[in-house]
Structure formats: C-alpha cells, structure tokens
Design a protein around this motif. Structure first.
Motif, short mmCIF file in Angstrom:
data_model
loop_
_atom_site.label_atom_id
_atom_site.label_comp_id
_atom_site.label_asym_id
_atom_site.label_seq_id
_atom_site.Cartn_x
_atom_site.Cartn_y
_atom_site.Cartn_z
N LYS A 1 0.80 -1.16 -0.13
CA LYS A 1 0.03 0.04 -0.02
C LYS A 1 0.67 1.17 -0.05
O LYS A 1 0.51 2.02 -0.64
CB LYS A 1 -1.06 -0.15 1.53
N ALA A 2 2.02 1.24 0.89
CA ALA A 2 2.90 2.39 0.80
C ALA A 2 3.73 2.48 -0.31
O ALA A 2 4.05 1.51 -1.04
CB ALA A 2 3.68 2.21 2.12
N LYS A 3 3.92 3.73 -0.90
CA LYS A 3 4.59 3.86 -1.94
C LYS A 3 6.07 3.20 -1.90
O LYS A 3 6.90 3.59 -0.79
CB LYS A 3 4.85 5.49 -2.07
N PRO A 4 6.66 2.43 -2.79
CA PRO A 4 7.65 1.51 -2.43
C PRO A 4 8.84 2.47 -2.40
O PRO A 4 9.83 2.13 -1.70
CB PRO A 4 7.71 0.57 -3.66
N GLU A 5 9.14 3.67 -3.28
CA GLU A 5 10.16 4.36 -3.23
C GLU A 5 10.29 4.99 -1.61
O GLU A 5 11.47 5.10 -1.38
CB GLU A 5 10.20 5.47 -4.22
N ILE A 6 9.35 5.41 -1.20
CA ILE A 6 9.16 6.12 0.02
C ILE A 6 9.90 5.15 1.31
O ILE A 6 10.58 5.18 2.13
CB ILE A 6 7.88 6.43 0.61
N VAL A 7 9.21 3.85 0.95
CA VAL A 7 9.59 2.61 1.82
C VAL A 7 11.01 2.18 1.85
O VAL A 7 11.95 2.03 2.71
CB VAL A 7 8.78 1.50 1.83
N ALA A 8 11.44 2.27 0.63
CA ALA A 8 12.80 1.98 0.30
C ALA A 8 13.79 3.02 0.87
O ALA A 8 14.89 2.70 1.36
CB ALA A 8 13.20 2.00 -1.26
N GLU A 9 13.50 4.52 0.77
CA GLU A 9 14.21 5.28 1.20
C GLU A 9 14.44 5.18 2.81
O GLU A 9 15.48 5.61 3.40
CB GLU A 9 13.55 6.77 0.88
#
Length: 202
Positions: free
Chosen positions: A156-164
């Motif tokens: 659900k969360a934006k993958p780029e944000i979680v990756a950051e």
C-alpha cells in the motif's frame, strides 16, 4: 590502388584511435584504483592530486586531463562503488525464498559497508556534488536504489518511500556501528528487529 591505400590508412587510423581509447581508459582506471588504495590505508584526506601523481607516476596535467578536480576523482570512485553495490544487492534479493529477501538485502548492505569502509564513506558521507534523487542522478545510483525499491513493490505504501526509509535505517546502522556508537555485539538482534519492522509494513 589509391582506394586500397586510403582503406589501409583508414584502418590504421582506426586501430590507433582504439588503442588511444584503451590507453586512456587504463590510465583512468589506474587513477581511480590508486585513490581507493590510498583512502583505504590513510583516509580520503590523503587523496590529493599531488599524492596521486606521485603514487602512479603521472604528471598532474595528465590527471587533470582525465578529471577536472579532486572531487571528480572521488566521484568516479563513488560511482565505481555503486557499480559494485548494485549487483551485490541484486544477488541477495534474488537468491532463496521471497520472504527472506529483506533480510538478505539488509545483510548484504551492512556487509558491504563493513568490508569497504573507505568506499562506503565516499559513496554516502563525503560532501560530493553527485546528485541523488533527481533527473541528473547517474544510472549506477538509480540501479542500486532500484534493488531496494523492488523489495517493497505491491504494498500500500509507496515503494520508493519505504525503500528510502529502509536505506536510511541501514545507513544509520552502518555509520553508528563504524563510529562505535552501536555495540557490535547487538548487530544480529538489531538486524532481526529491523527486518521484522519492514516485513510487517504494508
């Protein structure tokens, strides 16, 4: 006959151009390799154009013909580091079960930081002008970061944000361990808790 002579001259010219290109690339690799060696033994403060010139017996004008400045040399080393980190993360991500991918990638990242401290420092902690997160970001950086993004796709969360956030956590652990702010004895438990947090995150 004239056409044949012209063809021979053209082929000879091509061979000379290719040899010059190979020689130039070899000199460039030698400069970058010497910078890494000096930094590993003495730190980045010791990596100067004059020191490199003495180390590999190239004149300073030759070094400047390859790199405009000392920072250019350090940036080249940093990009070389990302070319090494990306495949290491991809190998960790794609081997074994999908459920363990976060744990394997986290372990690979921390191992890279621990085994190559000078390289890691120039990649992430020195004040270089290599751009992150914009249109000018080099492909080497984009490729390495994409390995983290792929871990969190389909959530659900934006993958780029979680990756950051995952990257920030790993970087914090790597740096605080390197500077002895984190006790090394707790590293396995630290990693276990981190993996559990990001595995549960939706």
């Amino acid at each position: 006959m004239l056409e044949y002579v012209a063809m021979v001259r053209e082929e000879a010219g091509d061979r000379i151009a290719r040899r010059k290109a190979r020689d130039r690339e070899a000199r460039r690799e030698r400069i970058v390799g010497a910078a890494r060696r000096i930094a590993e033994h003495e730190g980045w403060a010791s990596v100067t154009v004059r020191r490199l010139s003495d180390e590999i017996a190239y004149s300073q004008p030759v070094l400047y013909s390859h790199f405009e400045s000392r920072e250019g040399i350090l940036a080249a080393v940093a990009l070389e580091g990302f070319r090494e980190l990306g495949p290491a993360l991809e190998k960790a991500r794609s081997s074994g079960s999908r459920g363990k991918a976060i744990e394997r990638v986290a372990g690979a990242y921390l191992k890279f930081a621990e085994s190559s401290p000078a390289l890691y420092e120039v990649m992430f902690t020195l004040g270089l002008t290599v751009p992150f997160g914009d249109a000018a970001t080099p492909v080497e950086l984009r490729s390495a970061f994409s390995k983290l993004v792929q871990l969190f796709e389909g959530r659900k969360a934006k993958p780029e944000i979680v990756a950051e956030l995952f990257w920030a956590s790993l970087h914090g652990i790597a740096e605080l361990t390197r500077t002895r702010r984190f006790p090394p004895a707790w590293q396995k438990e630290r990693l276990r808790v981190l993996v559990a947090l990001f595995t549960r995150l939706q």
